[in-house]
Design a protein around this motif. Structure first.
Motif, PDB file in Angstrom:
ATOM      1  N   GLN A 237       0.858  -1.189   0.000  1.00  0.00           N
ATOM      2  CA  GLN A 237       0.000   0.000   0.000  1.00  0.00           C
ATOM      3  C   GLN A 237       0.889   1.232   0.000  1.00  0.00           C
ATOM      4  OE1 GLN A 237      -3.783   0.175   0.635  1.00  0.00           O
ATOM      5  NE2 GLN A 237      -3.171   2.043  -0.357  1.00  0.00           N
ATOM      6  N   GLY A 238       0.779   2.057  -1.017  1.00  0.00           N
ATOM      7  CA  GLY A 238       1.564   3.285  -1.090  1.00  0.00           C
ATOM      8  C   GLY A 238       2.670   3.200  -2.120  1.00  0.00           C
ATOM      9  N   THR A 239       3.525   4.211  -2.132  1.00  0.00           N
ATOM     10  CA  THR A 239       4.641   4.273  -3.074  1.00  0.00           C
ATOM     11  C   THR A 239       5.626   3.151  -2.775  1.00  0.00           C
ATOM     12  OG1 THR A 239       4.378   6.661  -3.194  1.00  0.00           O
ATOM     13  CG2 THR A 239       6.454   5.760  -4.000  1.00  0.00           C
ATOM     14  N   ASP A 240       6.018   2.433  -3.787  1.00  0.00           N
ATOM     15  CA  ASP A 240       6.868   1.248  -3.653  1.00  0.00           C
ATOM     16  C   ASP A 240       8.328   1.630  -3.343  1.00  0.00           C
ATOM     17  OD1 ASP A 240       8.291  -1.106  -3.888  1.00  0.00           O
ATOM     18  OD2 ASP A 240       7.473  -1.641  -5.846  1.00  0.00           O
TER      19      ASP A 240
ATOM     20  N   LYS B  17      -0.793  -2.003  -4.594  1.00  0.00           N
ATOM     21  CA  LYS B  17      -2.119  -1.381  -4.528  1.00  0.00           C
ATOM     22  C   LYS B  17      -1.985   0.134  -4.562  1.00  0.00           C
ATOM     23  CE  LYS B  17      -4.653  -5.116  -3.647  1.00  0.00           C
ATOM     24  NZ  LYS B  17      -5.863  -5.484  -4.338  1.00  0.00           N
ATOM     25  N   ALA B  18      -2.825   0.768  -5.356  1.00  0.00           N
ATOM     26  CA  ALA B  18      -2.891   2.229  -5.375  1.00  0.00           C
ATOM     27  C   ALA B  18      -3.615   2.681  -4.106  1.00  0.00           C
ATOM     28  CB  ALA B  18      -3.613   2.707  -6.624  1.00  0.00           C
ATOM     29  N   GLY B  19      -3.537   3.953  -3.822  1.00  0.00           N
ATOM     30  CA  GLY B  19      -4.070   4.511  -2.583  1.00  0.00           C
ATOM     31  C   GLY B  19      -5.489   4.137  -2.240  1.00  0.00           C
TER      32      GLY B  19
ATOM     33  N   PHE C 126       2.000  -4.372   3.501  1.00  0.00           N
ATOM     34  CA  PHE C 126       3.066  -3.456   3.893  1.00  0.00           C
ATOM     35  C   PHE C 126       2.559  -2.054   3.602  1.00  0.00           C
ATOM     36  CE2 PHE C 126       6.691  -0.727   3.277  1.00  0.00           C
ATOM     37  CZ  PHE C 126       7.479  -1.037   4.369  1.00  0.00           C
ATOM     38  N   ILE C 127       2.529  -1.229   4.638  1.00  0.00           N
ATOM     39  CA  ILE C 127       2.069   0.146   4.491  1.00  0.00           C
ATOM     40  C   ILE C 127       3.310   1.027   4.393  1.00  0.00           C
ATOM     41  CG2 ILE C 127       0.705   1.993   5.528  1.00  0.00           C
ATOM     42  CD1 ILE C 127      -0.701  -0.357   7.107  1.00  0.00           C
ATOM     43  N   ALA C 128       3.572   1.493   3.174  1.00  0.00           N
ATOM     44  CA  ALA C 128       4.730   2.350   2.945  1.00  0.00           C
ATOM     45  C   ALA C 128       4.533   3.679   3.666  1.00  0.00           C
ATOM     46  CB  ALA C 128       4.920   2.574   1.442  1.00  0.00           C
ATOM     47  N   ALA C 129       5.648   4.347   3.961  1.00  0.00           N
ATOM     48  CA  ALA C 129       5.584   5.635   4.653  1.00  0.00           C
ATOM     49  C   ALA C 129       4.670   6.624   3.927  1.00  0.00           C
ATOM     50  CB  ALA C 129       6.990   6.208   4.810  1.00  0.00           C
ATOM     51  N   SER C 130       4.639   6.539   2.603  1.00  0.00           N
ATOM     52  CA  SER C 130       3.798   7.452   1.815  1.00  0.00           C
ATOM     53  C   SER C 130       2.311   7.228   2.041  1.00  0.00           C
ATOM     54  CB  SER C 130       4.116   7.293   0.327  1.00  0.00           C
ATOM     55  OG  SER C 130       3.733   5.993  -0.109  1.00  0.00           O
TER      56      SER C 130
ATOM     57  N   VAL D  85      -7.050   1.675   6.562  1.00  0.00           N
ATOM     58  CA  VAL D  85      -6.556   0.304   6.391  1.00  0.00           C
ATOM     59  C   VAL D  85      -6.966  -0.541   7.594  1.00  0.00           C
ATOM     60  CG1 VAL D  85      -4.468  -1.127   6.269  1.00  0.00           C
ATOM     61  CG2 VAL D  85      -4.647   0.938   4.867  1.00  0.00           C
ATOM     62  N   LEU D  86      -6.789  -0.016   8.798  1.00  0.00           N
ATOM     63  CA  LEU D  86      -7.168  -0.753  10.008  1.00  0.00           C
ATOM     64  C   LEU D  86      -8.659  -1.080  10.008  1.00  0.00           C
ATOM     65  CD1 LEU D  86      -5.045   1.205  12.628  1.00  0.00           C
ATOM     66  CD2 LEU D  86      -4.704  -1.177  11.929  1.00  0.00           C
ATOM     67  N   ASP D  87      -9.483  -0.131   9.600  1.00  0.00           N
ATOM     68  CA  ASP D  87     -10.928  -0.387   9.517  1.00  0.00           C
ATOM     69  C   ASP D  87     -11.237  -1.467   8.484  1.00  0.00           C
ATOM     70  OD1 ASP D  87     -11.610   1.431  11.466  1.00  0.00           O
ATOM     71  OD2 ASP D  87     -12.115   3.039  10.052  1.00  0.00           O
ATOM     72  N   GLU D  88     -10.563  -1.409   7.350  1.00  0.00           N
ATOM     73  CA  GLU D  88     -10.851  -2.350   6.264  1.00  0.00           C
ATOM     74  C   GLU D  88     -10.486  -3.792   6.613  1.00  0.00           C
ATOM     75  OE1 GLU D  88     -10.004  -2.953   1.476  1.00  0.00           O
ATOM     76  OE2 GLU D  88      -9.320  -1.121   2.463  1.00  0.00           O
ATOM     77  N   VAL D  89      -9.423  -3.997   7.393  1.00  0.00           N
ATOM     78  CA  VAL D  89      -8.963  -5.363   7.675  1.00  0.00           C
ATOM     79  C   VAL D  89      -9.326  -5.838   9.085  1.00  0.00           C
ATOM     80  CG1 VAL D  89      -7.081  -5.130   6.008  1.00  0.00           C
ATOM     81  CG2 VAL D  89      -6.629  -4.688   8.426  1.00  0.00           C
ATOM     82  N   ARG D  90     -10.049  -5.009   9.840  1.00  0.00           N
ATOM     83  CA  ARG D  90     -10.392  -5.355  11.221  1.00  0.00           C
ATOM     84  C   ARG D  90     -11.031  -6.740  11.300  1.00  0.00           C
ATOM     85  NH1 ARG D  90     -10.201  -1.717  14.629  1.00  0.00           N
ATOM     86  NH2 ARG D  90     -10.936  -0.037  13.281  1.00  0.00           N
ATOM     87  N   GLY D  91     -10.481  -7.597  12.156  1.00  0.00           N
ATOM     88  CA  GLY D  91     -11.016  -8.937  12.368  1.00  0.00           C
ATOM     89  C   GLY D  91     -10.617  -9.962  11.323  1.00  0.00           C
ATOM     90  N   LEU D  92      -9.912  -9.541  10.286  1.00  0.00           N
ATOM     91  CA  LEU D  92      -9.477 -10.464   9.234  1.00  0.00           C
ATOM     92  C   LEU D  92      -8.038 -10.907   9.485  1.00  0.00           C
ATOM     93  CD1 LEU D  92     -10.879  -8.547   6.117  1.00  0.00           C
ATOM     94  CD2 LEU D  92     -11.877 -10.532   7.288  1.00  0.00           C
ATOM     95  N   PRO D  93      -7.661 -12.093   9.011  1.00  0.00           N
ATOM     96  CA  PRO D  93      -6.289 -12.568   9.210  1.00  0.00           C
ATOM     97  C   PRO D  93      -5.317 -11.866   8.260  1.00  0.00           C
ATOM     98  CG  PRO D  93      -7.531 -14.188   7.974  1.00  0.00           C
ATOM     99  CD  PRO D  93      -8.491 -13.091   8.357  1.00  0.00           C
TER     100      PRO D  93
END
Length: 185
Positions: free
Chosen positions: A69-72, A96-98, A109-113, A121-129
């Motif tokens: 996620q973010g600039t590579d 993945k684009a923004g 992996f959440i890039a610094a950008s 991101v936390l909301d989207e994956v909450r409770g998922l592995p």
């Protein structure tokens, strides 16, 4: 053998894990110079080993989707993970684009950008592995499970958020946790 081949530490005893993760990369590679393994190439090796030392629920299936996620910051080094085995599973890499959905991702992996997108991101994956990894100061305290950093001695280290991993139904190996500079319980 490529550099990532030297990074598989799943068969090493725990006392050798740290050597394999950091120093072992340079020691095992023939005629390797420190410049041959820049920061993000080493971080790719850590990411691979994080996947090896995470216990995934059976529902995940035969493929672990690694999403950036973010600039590579990795460039082509990240592509070396494509198809790599993780136990009986294999890794697939996606950038993945923004605003792209992280649905189907198992490692993000959440890039610094993209750190400002962390709450979404936390909301989207909450409770998922989903194993969330970053390399930004304070990210572990915000809910990222593993946060990489470069120490003053130019060694890569990481902190672990065990509470966040448990919430995502992931089990981080005690071998991995022993190497963390900090473990948030």
């Amino acid at each position: 053998m490529n550099w990532l081949g030297y990074c598989r530490v799943g068969v090493l005893v725990p006392s050798l894990l740290w050597v394999a993760l950091v120093g072992g990369l340079l020691l095992l590679a023939p005629n390797a110079q420190a410049d041959d393994f820049p920061e993000y190439r080493l971080k790719v090796a850590f990411l691979y080993n994080f996947s090896l030392f995470t216990e995934w629920p059976a529902e995940v299936g035969p493929t672990l989707q690694f999403c950036l996620q973010g600039t590579d910051p990795f460039g082509r080094d990240l592509d070396a993970l494509q198809g790599k085995p993780v136990g009986a599973r294999s890794l697939q890499v996606q950038r993945k684009a923004g605003n792209d959905s992280l649905k189907g991702c198992h490692i993000v992996f959440i890039a610094a950008s993209a750190l400002e997108r962390l709450p979404r991101v936390l909301d989207e994956v909450r409770g998922l592995p989903v194993l969330l990894v970053a390399d930004s100061p304070g990210a572990a305290g915000q809910g990222v499970m593993l946060n990489l950093s470069v120490a003053q001695n130019n060694k890569i280290s990481f902190e672990a958020n065990l509470l966040a991993a448990r919430t995502a139904h992931l089990q981080l190996s005690s071998k991995l946790l022993r190497l963390a500079t900090e473990v948030i319980q």
